[in-house]
Design a protein around this motif. Structure first.
Motif, PDB file in Angstrom:
ATOM      1  N   ARG A 115       1.009 -12.654   3.232  1.00 37.77           N
ATOM      2  CA  ARG A 115       1.449 -13.753   2.367  1.00 37.77           C
ATOM      3  C   ARG A 115       0.322 -14.213   1.448  1.00 37.77           C
ATOM      4  N   LEU A 116      -0.918 -14.135   1.908  1.00 40.43           N
ATOM      5  CA  LEU A 116      -2.050 -14.453   1.043  1.00 40.43           C
ATOM      6  C   LEU A 116      -2.113 -13.464  -0.120  1.00 40.43           C
ATOM      7  N   ARG A 117      -1.860 -12.215   0.164  1.00 41.13           N
ATOM      8  CA  ARG A 117      -1.817 -11.207  -0.906  1.00 41.13           C
ATOM      9  C   ARG A 117      -0.730 -11.555  -1.919  1.00 41.13           C
ATOM     10  N   LEU A 118       0.437 -11.981  -1.445  1.00 39.80           N
ATOM     11  CA  LEU A 118       1.523 -12.352  -2.351  1.00 39.80           C
ATOM     12  C   LEU A 118       1.144 -13.560  -3.210  1.00 39.80           C
ATOM     13  N   LEU A 119       0.394 -14.496  -2.640  1.00 36.18           N
ATOM     14  CA  LEU A 119      -0.081 -15.642  -3.419  1.00 36.18           C
ATOM     15  C   LEU A 119      -1.000 -15.163  -4.541  1.00 36.18           C
ATOM     16  N   HIS A 120      -1.905 -14.248  -4.213  1.00 35.69           N
ATOM     17  CA  HIS A 120      -2.795 -13.696  -5.245  1.00 35.69           C
ATOM     18  C   HIS A 120      -1.989 -12.998  -6.331  1.00 35.69           C
ATOM     19  N   GLU A 121      -0.977 -12.241  -5.925  1.00 33.87           N
ATOM     20  CA  GLU A 121      -0.145 -11.549  -6.902  1.00 33.87           C
ATOM     21  C   GLU A 121       0.601 -12.536  -7.793  1.00 33.87           C
ATOM     22  N   ALA A 122       1.067 -13.642  -7.217  1.00 33.18           N
ATOM     23  CA  ALA A 122       1.752 -14.667  -8.006  1.00 33.18           C
ATOM     24  C   ALA A 122       0.801 -15.313  -9.014  1.00 33.18           C
ATOM     25  N   LEU A 123      -0.479 -15.271  -8.705  1.00 40.43           N
ATOM     26  CA  LEU A 123      -1.494 -15.810  -9.623  1.00 40.43           C
ATOM     27  C   LEU A 123      -1.972 -14.766 -10.632  1.00 40.43           C
ATOM     28  N   GLY A 124      -1.368 -13.585 -10.590  1.00 40.11           N
ATOM     29  CA  GLY A 124      -1.685 -12.558 -11.575  1.00 40.11           C
ATOM     30  C   GLY A 124      -2.721 -11.551 -11.150  1.00 40.11           C
ATOM     31  N   ARG A 125      -3.130 -11.600  -9.881  1.00 42.45           N
ATOM     32  CA  ARG A 125      -4.113 -10.627  -9.381  1.00 42.45           C
ATOM     33  C   ARG A 125      -3.359  -9.468  -8.744  1.00 42.45           C
ATOM     34  N   THR A 126      -3.211  -8.402  -9.487  1.00 39.22           N
ATOM     35  CA  THR A 126      -2.374  -7.289  -9.023  1.00 39.22           C
ATOM     36  C   THR A 126      -3.082  -6.405  -8.006  1.00 39.22           C
ATOM     37  N   ARG A 127      -4.412  -6.442  -7.977  1.00 36.71           N
ATOM     38  CA  ARG A 127      -5.147  -5.632  -7.001  1.00 36.71           C
ATOM     39  C   ARG A 127      -5.793  -6.558  -5.986  1.00 36.71           C
ATOM     40  N   PRO A 128      -5.329  -6.542  -4.736  1.00 35.17           N
ATOM     41  CA  PRO A 128      -5.876  -7.461  -3.734  1.00 35.17           C
ATOM     42  C   PRO A 128      -7.331  -7.142  -3.400  1.00 35.17           C
ATOM     43  N   GLN A 129      -8.022  -8.129  -2.889  1.00 34.54           N
ATOM     44  CA  GLN A 129      -9.406  -7.941  -2.478  1.00 34.54           C
ATOM     45  C   GLN A 129      -9.493  -6.898  -1.372  1.00 34.54           C
ATOM     46  N   ARG A 130     -10.643  -6.260  -1.289  1.00 31.02           N
ATOM     47  CA  ARG A 130     -10.842  -5.222  -0.288  1.00 31.02           C
ATOM     48  C   ARG A 130     -10.602  -5.761   1.112  1.00 31.02           C
ATOM     49  N   ARG A 131     -11.045  -6.991   1.372  1.00 27.29           N
ATOM     50  CA  ARG A 131     -10.875  -7.561   2.709  1.00 27.29           C
ATOM     51  C   ARG A 131      -9.404  -7.685   3.080  1.00 27.29           C
ATOM     52  N   LEU A 132      -8.579  -8.078   2.118  1.00 25.51           N
ATOM     53  CA  LEU A 132      -7.146  -8.166   2.381  1.00 25.51           C
ATOM     54  C   LEU A 132      -6.565  -6.789   2.670  1.00 25.51           C
ATOM     55  N   ARG A 133      -6.958  -5.801   1.891  1.00 17.35           N
ATOM     56  CA  ARG A 133      -6.445  -4.444   2.107  1.00 17.35           C
ATOM     57  C   ARG A 133      -6.854  -3.932   3.470  1.00 17.35           C
ATOM     58  N   VAL A 134      -8.101  -4.183   3.846  1.00 17.78           N
ATOM     59  CA  VAL A 134      -8.604  -3.720   5.146  1.00 17.78           C
ATOM     60  C   VAL A 134      -7.861  -4.415   6.280  1.00 17.78           C
ATOM     61  N   SER A 135      -7.675  -5.733   6.166  1.00 19.92           N
ATOM     62  CA  SER A 135      -7.000  -6.466   7.245  1.00 19.92           C
ATOM     63  C   SER A 135      -5.588  -5.934   7.454  1.00 19.92           C
ATOM     64  N   GLU A 136      -4.870  -5.699   6.365  1.00 21.17           N
ATOM     65  CA  GLU A 136      -3.496  -5.222   6.506  1.00 21.17           C
ATOM     66  C   GLU A 136      -3.450  -3.803   7.067  1.00 21.17           C
ATOM     67  N   ARG A 137      -4.357  -2.954   6.597  1.00 14.74           N
ATOM     68  CA  ARG A 137      -4.356  -1.568   7.082  1.00 14.74           C
ATOM     69  C   ARG A 137      -4.740  -1.490   8.554  1.00 14.74           C
ATOM     70  N   VAL A 138      -5.818  -2.163   8.926  1.00 17.00           N
ATOM     71  CA  VAL A 138      -6.333  -2.087  10.294  1.00 17.00           C
ATOM     72  C   VAL A 138      -5.357  -2.722  11.279  1.00 17.00           C
ATOM     73  N   LEU A 139      -4.860  -3.888  10.938  1.00 14.93           N
ATOM     74  CA  LEU A 139      -3.989  -4.593  11.871  1.00 14.93           C
ATOM     75  C   LEU A 139      -2.614  -3.928  11.977  1.00 14.93           C
ATOM     76  N   THR A 140      -2.118  -3.371  10.884  1.00 14.71           N
ATOM     77  CA  THR A 140      -0.842  -2.659  10.964  1.00 14.71           C
ATOM     78  C   THR A 140      -0.953  -1.454  11.894  1.00 14.71           C
ATOM     79  N   ALA A 141      -2.062  -0.743  11.824  1.00 13.78           N
ATOM     80  CA  ALA A 141      -2.267   0.403  12.720  1.00 13.78           C
ATOM     81  C   ALA A 141      -2.293  -0.053  14.177  1.00 13.78           C
TER      82      ALA A 141
END
Length: 311
Positions: A115-141
């Motif tokens: 949901r934090l990623r979606l907030l960033h996207e709503a603010l116009g940031r189409t590429r999430p921060q590396r930390r967000l990408r890592v958290s989603e990838r690691v925790l999903t696994a």
């Protein structure tokens, strides 16, 4: 854009939790974490409740989305930045890694991070921060590894892998549904209905324990277990899921509500003697010897944000 009374109440809850509970990790700049109780006993990092911090992140995102809805872009940016710092500090406090021993904890954090990623996207940031990408990838696994054929399906509660329950299976299924993996999410939901739905009450029992090759159903009934399943059903949104959701809401109304107002035990807050709005921990209004737990205050804040969003 002026907000409604519901928006004002959500803002008051946000301000109260921030004032009473927010702090830094070991006093370090650019860190952000919530104390687990008020008045505080020691530093913000003295006691560690991973999933409370995950729910805190969810609430921060709620506040950001509220600001955005009201046209306050700067306020939304501020909450997004606070969420970034909180996510980074959770990782730092958790010994520099996102995974921990409990799959339900990890599910709540990845749900909030998404949901934090979606907030960033709503603010116009189409590429999430590396930390967000890592958290989603690691925790999903991690969460996918918890879903096995043992006991017929569902998700394990923790790394000991001897207990599958609703507190883990519900949020794991919700995360998979939000990711678009409908098949995997629905498989978990079907297992919950097959193994843990009490046909007499229409409510979900807590879980199934595996010990020495024997399976034992834990028959406890908790309100939050009904909520996690309801969240998945609403997210899936197909006809069968909507019918199940309606039946579950009716069962909760019959079996878990109190009083003529049919509430689960959420009630209005009241001003505290040192400022901020306090929300009692039970319907009698008691405040546990004057101390507040972060968890109860987050529940109130989250509920008020949901009410404001619904209008």
């Amino acid at each position: 854009m002026a907000g409604s009374d519901l928006d004002a109440r959500a803002a008051e809850a946000e301000a109260s939790v921030t004032a009473l509970f927010a702090g830094r990790l070991l006093g370090m700049p650019s860190t952000h974490l919530a104390r687990v109780e008020y008045p505080p006993r020691g530093r913000a990092d003295a006691h560690w409740n991973y999933w409370w911090q995950a729910h805190y992140l969810d609430c921060v995102v709620d506040a950001g989305l509220r600001a955005l809805r009201l046209g306050d872009t700067a306020g939304a940016e501020q909450r997004a930045h606070r969420g970034d710092r909180l996510l980074a500090t959770i990782r730092l406090r958790n010994l520099g890694r996102f995974p921990n021993a409990f799959y339900d904890d990890m599910a709540w954090l990845v749900l909030a991070a998404g949901r934090l990623r979606l907030l960033h996207e709503a603010l116009g940031r189409t590429r999430p921060q590396r930390r967000l990408r890592v958290s989603e990838r690691v925790l999903t696994a991690q969460l996918r590894s918890a879903v096995t054929d043992d006991l017929g399906g569902g998700a394990f509660w923790n790394v000991h892998r001897d207990f599958k329950n609703v507190p883990a299976s519900g949020p794991v299924a919700l995360h998979l549904a939000r990711m678009g993996d409908v098949e995997a999410s629905r498989s978990i939901v079907d297992w919950l209905y097959a193994r843990l739905l009490d046909p007499r009450s229409g409510l979900f029992l807590d879980g199934v324990r595996l010990a020495g090759g024997n399976e034992t159903v834990v028959p406890d009934v908790y309100t939050y277990n009904q909520g996690t399943v309801l969240g998945v059903l609403v997210t899936l949104g197909d006809v069968a899921s909507r019918e199940r959701a309606a039946a579950l809401v009716a069962a909760v109304d019959r079996g878990l509500t109190i009083g003529d107002e049919r509430v689960l035990g959420f009630w209005a807050g009241r001003p505290g003697p040192t400022g901020g709005t306090r929300f009692p921990i039970d319907a009698t209004g008691s405040l546990a010897d004057g101390r507040l737990e972060l968890s109860t205050q987050l529940q109130a804040w989250m509920t008020l944000e949901a009410a404001a969003a619904l209008g």
